[in-house]
Design a protein around this motif. Structure first.
Motif, PDB file in Angstrom:
ATOM      1  N   VAL A  14      62.123  31.942  47.271  1.00  0.00           N
ATOM      2  CA  VAL A  14      63.506  31.485  47.425  1.00  0.00           C
ATOM      3  C   VAL A  14      63.965  30.798  46.146  1.00  0.00           C
ATOM      4  CG1 VAL A  14      65.015  29.913  48.686  1.00  0.00           C
ATOM      5  CG2 VAL A  14      63.355  31.290  49.929  1.00  0.00           C
ATOM      6  N   TRP A  15      63.100  29.988  45.552  1.00  0.00           N
ATOM      7  CA  TRP A  15      63.439  29.315  44.299  1.00  0.00           C
ATOM      8  C   TRP A  15      63.643  30.332  43.175  1.00  0.00           C
ATOM      9  CZ3 TRP A  15      65.378  25.094  42.439  1.00  0.00           C
ATOM     10  CH2 TRP A  15      65.202  24.763  41.105  1.00  0.00           C
ATOM     11  N   ASP A  16      62.775  31.340  43.112  1.00  0.00           N
ATOM     12  CA  ASP A  16      62.927  32.393  42.093  1.00  0.00           C
ATOM     13  C   ASP A  16      64.238  33.154  42.284  1.00  0.00           C
ATOM     14  OD1 ASP A  16      60.514  31.702  40.978  1.00  0.00           O
ATOM     15  OD2 ASP A  16      59.366  33.212  42.093  1.00  0.00           O
ATOM     16  N   ALA A  17      64.585  33.427  43.544  1.00  0.00           N
ATOM     17  CA  ALA A  17      65.848  34.117  43.821  1.00  0.00           C
ATOM     18  C   ALA A  17      67.033  33.261  43.401  1.00  0.00           C
ATOM     19  CB  ALA A  17      65.943  34.456  45.309  1.00  0.00           C
ATOM     20  N   PHE A  18      66.933  31.952  43.623  1.00  0.00           N
ATOM     21  CA  PHE A  18      68.002  31.054  43.203  1.00  0.00           C
ATOM     22  C   PHE A  18      68.173  31.078  41.686  1.00  0.00           C
ATOM     23  CE2 PHE A  18      68.999  26.727  41.625  1.00  0.00           C
ATOM     24  CZ  PHE A  18      70.309  26.641  42.074  1.00  0.00           C
ATOM     25  N   LEU A  19      67.061  31.049  40.959  1.00  0.00           N
ATOM     26  CA  LEU A  19      67.138  31.096  39.495  1.00  0.00           C
ATOM     27  C   LEU A  19      67.735  32.421  39.019  1.00  0.00           C
ATOM     28  CD1 LEU A  19      63.726  29.461  38.493  1.00  0.00           C
ATOM     29  CD2 LEU A  19      66.000  28.408  38.543  1.00  0.00           C
ATOM     30  N   ASP A  20      67.359  33.518  39.684  1.00  0.00           N
ATOM     31  CA  ASP A  20      67.935  34.826  39.318  1.00  0.00           C
ATOM     32  C   ASP A  20      69.447  34.846  39.561  1.00  0.00           C
ATOM     33  OD1 ASP A  20      65.506  35.823  38.519  1.00  0.00           O
ATOM     34  OD2 ASP A  20      65.045  36.750  40.452  1.00  0.00           O
ATOM     35  N   LEU A  21      69.871  34.252  40.678  1.00  0.00           N
ATOM     36  CA  LEU A  21      71.299  34.207  40.972  1.00  0.00           C
ATOM     37  C   LEU A  21      72.049  33.352  39.966  1.00  0.00           C
ATOM     38  CD1 LEU A  21      71.221  33.843  44.869  1.00  0.00           C
ATOM     39  CD2 LEU A  21      72.009  35.831  43.586  1.00  0.00           C
ATOM     40  N   VAL A  22      71.431  32.260  39.542  1.00  0.00           N
ATOM     41  CA  VAL A  22      72.065  31.400  38.549  1.00  0.00           C
ATOM     42  C   VAL A  22      72.205  32.125  37.217  1.00  0.00           C
ATOM     43  CG1 VAL A  22      71.790  29.294  37.191  1.00  0.00           C
ATOM     44  CG2 VAL A  22      71.338  29.252  39.645  1.00  0.00           C
ATOM     45  N   ASN A  23      71.175  32.857  36.833  1.00  0.00           N
ATOM     46  CA  ASN A  23      71.172  33.510  35.520  1.00  0.00           C
ATOM     47  C   ASN A  23      71.913  34.841  35.509  1.00  0.00           C
ATOM     48  OD1 ASN A  23      69.584  31.459  34.348  1.00  0.00           O
ATOM     49  ND2 ASN A  23      67.710  32.387  35.144  1.00  0.00           N
ATOM     50  N   GLU A  24      71.772  35.638  36.583  1.00  0.00           N
ATOM     51  CA  GLU A  24      72.309  36.997  36.587  1.00  0.00           C
ATOM     52  C   GLU A  24      73.428  37.223  37.600  1.00  0.00           C
ATOM     53  OE1 GLU A  24      69.061  39.662  37.094  1.00  0.00           O
ATOM     54  OE2 GLU A  24      67.854  38.788  35.472  1.00  0.00           O
ATOM     55  N   GLY A  25      73.573  36.315  38.564  1.00  0.00           N
ATOM     56  CA  GLY A  25      74.586  36.503  39.594  1.00  0.00           C
ATOM     57  C   GLY A  25      74.138  37.506  40.633  1.00  0.00           C
ATOM     58  N   TYR A  26      75.096  37.919  41.462  1.00  0.00           N
ATOM     59  CA  TYR A  26      74.801  38.889  42.514  1.00  0.00           C
ATOM     60  C   TYR A  26      75.823  40.012  42.458  1.00  0.00           C
ATOM     61  CZ  TYR A  26      73.726  40.874  47.094  1.00  0.00           C
ATOM     62  OH  TYR A  26      73.369  41.731  48.114  1.00  0.00           O
ATOM     63  N   LYS A  27      75.360  41.185  42.137  1.00  0.00           N
ATOM     64  CA  LYS A  27      76.211  42.378  42.049  1.00  0.00           C
ATOM     65  C   LYS A  27      77.410  42.168  41.131  1.00  0.00           C
ATOM     66  CE  LYS A  27      74.964  44.812  46.255  1.00  0.00           C
ATOM     67  NZ  LYS A  27      75.436  45.547  47.454  1.00  0.00           N
ATOM     68  N   GLY A  28      77.130  41.614  39.968  1.00  0.00           N
ATOM     69  CA  GLY A  28      78.179  41.445  38.970  1.00  0.00           C
ATOM     70  C   GLY A  28      79.016  40.196  39.115  1.00  0.00           C
TER      71      GLY A  28
END
Length: 273
Positions: free
Chosen positions: A56-70
């Motif tokens: 969940v923490w890794d997913a949060f970091l990915d969302l912060v850095n890359e967002g979700y679907k643009g």
């Protein structure tokens, strides 16, 4: 001097009680995290249904850095907050004045009360389809839905608080020559405002839950949309990130109102000893 010492002892006891309750809350949250960590890392639960805290923490970091679907995570959060605050502002400047008038006049209350009591118990999504037909699938229909959700509890709280204003205050103002409008502004509104703020807390809670539901229908942005879209692809880690963020935002919003109540209406509910 004795009285002063007694007050100091009372303050210390109150502080100890507050610290103890805060400590209990911290322990309960820590135990929940420990149970979550153990149950997921030891494979007691399938990760599809309950992801590990690390994922969940890794997913949060990915969302912060890359967002979700643009769309960036901040953009989704701001999109949700924009819809929420815009509808709450509309409800605040309509439900409170109308509630004050209806609380002061049984004839006005007889006009508006049946309409509000009719739609208030209805599930918001039950009439959201009509709003989409009338206003389209963009933010207009969502803001209208959130406005209706916020309006009813705030209106009812305002009416109830106005009706509880002691008659002696109103009669005293009338005796001093105050007009009806001045009584509403300078007597009724200040007297009823603590209960109105409490009603605002309820209204924010109802509106926030409706916001998530609204974003799950015909939306392309927002936290609710992100959670629903991620669930279609079994991305439970992203779903958990969205749920945790929604919960934290709700706690923050309620905390701001409670803090305002604490400093502005610290005297409410207290009696002279």
């Amino acid at each position: 001097m004795i009285k002063k010492g007694g007050c100091e002892v009372d303050k210390r006891l109150i502080q100890k009680k507050k610290l103890s309750t805060v400590g209990i809350s911290i322990v309960s949250v820590a135990l929940l995290l420990i149970i979550w960590t153990l149950s997921t890392n030891l494979k007691w639960v399938d990760p599809i249904f309950l992801p590990t805290p690390q994922s969940v923490w890794d997913a949060f970091l990915d969302l912060v850095n890359e967002g979700y679907k643009g769309t960036s995570l901040s953009a989704n959060i701001l999109s949700s907050l924009y819809r929420l605050f815009f509808s709450l502002v509309l409800a605040f400047f309509t439900a409170i004045p109308l509630g004050i008038l209806c609380g002061s006049s049984k004839y006005l209350l007889a006009i508006f009360d049946p309409i509000i009591e009719f739609y208030r118990p209805l599930p918001p999504l039950a009439y959201y389809a009509l709003l989409v037909l009338w206003m389209g699938i963009d933010d207009k229909s969502k803001i209208a839905l959130l406005f209706l959700s916020a309006f009813a509890p705030l209106f009812i709280a305002t009416v109830s608080s106005v009706q509880k204003v002691p008659r002696d205050r109103i009669n005293g103002a009338l005796t001093l020559g105050a007009s009806k409008w001045k009584i509403l502004i300078y007597v009724v509104l200040p007297s009823a405002f603590p209960d109105i703020v409490t009603g605002l807390r309820t209204s924010i809670g109802v509106t926030y839950s409706t916001l998530v539901a609204a974003e799950m229908v015909a939306a392309t942005s927002g936290i609710g949309w992100m959670v629903l879209d991620a669930s279609k692809y079994l991305r439970s880690d992203i779903v958990f990130v969205g749920i945790i963020l929604m919960g934290l935002i709700a706690i923050l919003l309620d905390g701001v109102i409670r803090l305002y109540q604490h400093f502005q209406f610290s005297w409410v509910g207290k009696q002279d000893s």
